[in-house]
Design an enzyme around this catalytic site. Structure first.
Site, PDB file in Angstrom:
ATOM      1  N   GLU A   1       0.899  -1.094   0.244  1.00 53.83           N
ATOM      2  CA  GLU A   1       0.028  -0.228   0.015  1.00 53.83           C
ATOM      3  C   GLU A   1       0.824   1.265   0.098  1.00 53.83           C
ATOM      4  OE1 GLU A   1      -2.288   1.943  -0.060  1.00 53.83           O
ATOM      5  OE2 GLU A   1      -4.175   0.729  -0.111  1.00 53.83           O
TER       6      GLU A   1
ATOM      7  N   ARG B   1      -7.302   1.547  12.523  1.00 56.28           N
ATOM      8  CA  ARG B   1      -6.144   1.878  12.180  1.00 56.28           C
ATOM      9  C   ARG B   1      -6.060   2.993  11.083  1.00 56.28           C
ATOM     10  NH1 ARG B   1      -5.069  -0.306   7.190  1.00 56.28           N
ATOM     11  NH2 ARG B   1      -5.822  -2.160   6.457  1.00 56.28           N
TER      12      ARG B   1
ATOM     13  N   ASN C   1      -5.038   4.399   7.416  1.00 51.92           N
ATOM     14  CA  ASN C   1      -5.164   3.625   5.915  1.00 51.92           C
ATOM     15  C   ASN C   1      -4.467   4.560   5.063  1.00 51.92           C
ATOM     16  OD1 ASN C   1      -5.592   1.323   4.533  1.00 51.92           O
ATOM     17  ND2 ASN C   1      -7.595   2.325   3.325  1.00 51.92           N
TER      18      ASN C   1
ATOM     19  N   GLU D   1     -12.501  -4.654   9.247  1.00 48.10           N
ATOM     20  CA  GLU D   1     -13.422  -4.394   8.306  1.00 48.10           C
ATOM     21  C   GLU D   1     -14.902  -4.670   8.562  1.00 48.10           C
ATOM     22  OE1 GLU D   1     -11.427  -5.970   4.790  1.00 48.10           O
ATOM     23  OE2 GLU D   1      -9.527  -5.150   5.373  1.00 48.10           O
TER      24      GLU D   1
ATOM     25  N   ASN E   1     -10.362   5.576   2.065  1.00 50.32           N
ATOM     26  CA  ASN E   1      -9.299   5.397   1.077  1.00 50.32           C
ATOM     27  C   ASN E   1      -9.268   6.598   0.045  1.00 50.32           C
ATOM     28  OD1 ASN E   1      -7.508   3.337   0.151  1.00 50.32           O
ATOM     29  ND2 ASN E   1      -9.009   1.836   0.331  1.00 50.32           N
TER      30      ASN E   1
ATOM     31  N   ASP F   1      -9.738   1.610  -4.697  1.00 52.56           N
ATOM     32  CA  ASP F   1      -8.994   1.583  -3.511  1.00 52.56           C
ATOM     33  C   ASP F   1      -8.277   2.871  -3.464  1.00 52.56           C
ATOM     34  OD1 ASP F   1      -6.758   0.756  -1.640  1.00 52.56           O
ATOM     35  OD2 ASP F   1      -7.524  -1.314  -1.855  1.00 52.56           O
TER      36      ASP F   1
END
Length: 289
Positions: free
Chosen positions: A16, A96, A98, A117, A144, A193
């Site tokens: 990521e 958390r 992202n 999630e 995101n 995403d």
């Protein structure tokens, strides 16, 4: 357009957050608890262990990186590792950080998400130079794709599970207003995403489950789609001396043994030359004194 090339077959569990900084691509493996660096000119690769799930690194004015970990914000340098800065949210939320981006004013924007999630406990934050956080959006399970248009007037933010990219107007002080739907993904078994905006204001969005990425016009129309030999594509970034190479992180998370056998490059870092350059990678203005 040429096909994307796998430049580092590192088989990341959840690759990521790629960025271009110092003639290199920096990115993370969230579930692998690692920061990675790839230098295209030499092919050199280097990795560092993180003390927790590390979700992004953003270069900081004055040196090092601001890093998002499940335990909070940290200052990361390759020489000294991670130094804790501050918490983000109550640990009881089991959130958390992202995805993230840095705007031209040096403001770090990032979202949080429920680590399992399941809960809509994620929110969007802006980090101020004095270390304070301002919340701008909430009620999202997986945040995101924070990204900003070249003129700084439009901010994009993605609700991955909702399959929608939101647009906001950006005030001079960084305040967001006029939330509206910019784009809704209708591809089956694919979710939007991470995103990045090129110099023409077009939004490149990675497709989790969609084996590639799409380029969306400022009017919200898909004008291009690229395919990668990886199922879960997580985020693009622009790199290279002319910012005309798109780099993509990918993930092996959630894939079966059969899927991984048929798609062995999942989790790799990919490169794709493009005609339209990206925007520069800005640095975070944060006083650590």
């Amino acid at each position: 357009m040429t096909a994307p090339t796998c430049v580092w077959d590192l088989k990341a569990t959840l690759g990521e957050g790629p960025i271009w900084h110092g003639d290199a691509v920096w990115f993370v493996d969230i579930k692998g608890h690692r920061v990675h660096c790839y230098i295209p000119a030499t092919g050199e690769t280097t990795s560092w262990d993180a003390p927790d799930q590390v979700t992004f690194v953003a270069p900081r004015v004055g040196g090092g990186f601001v890093a998002g970990l499940k335990s909070g914000l940290h200052h990361f340098t390759p020489e000294l590792g991670f130094t804790f800065i501050s918490e983000i949210e109550d640990a009881g939320l089991d959130n958390r950080p992202n995805d993230s981006t840095v705007d031209a004013q040096g403001r770090l924007w990032f979202g949080t998400m429920h680590d399992g999630e399941e809960a809509d406990s994620g929110a969007l934050y802006r980090l101020e130079a004095d270390g304070s956080l301002t919340k701008h959006d909430a009620g999202i399970c997986i945040t995101n794709g924070p990204a900003v248009s070249p003129d700084g007037a439009t901010f994009y933010h993605t609700d991955t599970l909702g399959k929608v990219i939101w647009a906001f107007d950006v005030g001079a002080d960084g305040a967001l207003s006029n939330k509206r739907e910019f784009f809704r993904l209708t591809i089956d078994d694919a979710w939007p995403d991470g995103s990045v905006v090129d110099a023409e204001g077009f939004v490149w969005t990675a497709l989790w489950g969609g084996r590639g990425a799409i380029r969306i016009s400022p009017q919200g129309q898909v004008v291009q789609r690229v395919e990668l030999p990886a199922i879960n594509v997580t985020k693009p970034c622009f790199g290279g001396p002319d910012l005309k190479t798109l780099y993509f992180t990918t993930a092996r998370k959630g894939l079966s043994d059969e899927q991984l056998a048929a798609n062995p490059l999942c989790g790799g870092l990919f490169a794709l030359p493009v005609d339209v350059a990206g925007q520069p990678q800005y640095e975070v203005r944060l006083d650590l004194r």
